[in-house]
Enzyme design. Sequence first.
Site, short mmCIF file in Angstrom:
data_model
loop_
_atom_site.label_atom_id
_atom_site.label_comp_id
_atom_site.label_asym_id
_atom_site.label_seq_id
_atom_site.Cartn_x
_atom_site.Cartn_y
_atom_site.Cartn_z
N ARG A 100 1.00 -1.15 -0.04
CA ARG A 100 -0.04 -0.01 0.01
C ARG A 100 0.88 1.36 0.02
O ARG A 100 0.46 2.16 -0.85
CB ARG A 100 -0.94 0.02 1.32
CG ARG A 100 -1.80 1.19 1.16
CD ARG A 100 -2.53 1.64 2.38
NE ARG A 100 -3.38 2.59 2.30
CZ ARG A 100 -2.51 3.81 2.71
NH1 ARG A 100 -1.54 3.71 3.07
NH2 ARG A 100 -3.38 5.15 2.48
N CYS A 101 1.91 1.34 0.92
CA CYS A 101 2.79 2.55 0.99
C CYS A 101 3.26 2.61 -0.45
O CYS A 101 3.65 3.89 -0.97
CB CYS A 101 3.86 2.08 2.11
SG CYS A 101 3.15 2.18 3.76
N LEU A 102 3.84 1.78 -0.99
CA LEU A 102 4.63 1.71 -2.41
C LEU A 102 3.61 2.37 -3.32
O LEU A 102 4.21 2.97 -4.49
CB LEU A 102 5.14 0.53 -2.77
CG LEU A 102 6.23 0.07 -1.96
CD1 LEU A 102 6.75 -1.33 -2.22
CD2 LEU A 102 7.44 0.96 -1.79
N THR A 103 2.50 2.47 -3.36
CA THR A 103 1.55 3.02 -4.42
C THR A 103 1.10 4.34 -3.99
O THR A 103 0.39 5.26 -4.66
CB THR A 103 0.17 2.27 -4.60
OG1 THR A 103 -0.54 2.28 -3.30
CG2 THR A 103 0.54 0.68 -4.69
#
Length: 110
Positions: A100-103
């Site tokens: 999630r964080c990477l998006t």
Amino acid sequence: HDVLAERGHPMQFIACGDGDPNAAIREQWTDGANAFCLAPGCIVLYGRNRHTLRALNRAGFEITTPADFERNAELWLQDGRRRVVALDGFELSRGRGGPRCLTLPIRRDA
């Protein structure tokens, strides 16, 4: 939870670590709850969170690899089945990042 169900959006909560307090702590540290929703019923999660994946599987999610998902994505995103794409990856979580964080965008227009 009840408010969402009353509005036609029932929620099914699945515990990180599959209800085991030690696994929950360990898997929360390795981003066991840091999933990204690709489409309704299809999420991406780190594959090393075995207890959380087991809980998701018991809740009706099929666990698949990124390669299998990539080969079948067009069909699978339309068949209505629930899936977890289990990512390999250890380096990313060292920086406290998960699917999630990477998006998330680095910069947004004002």
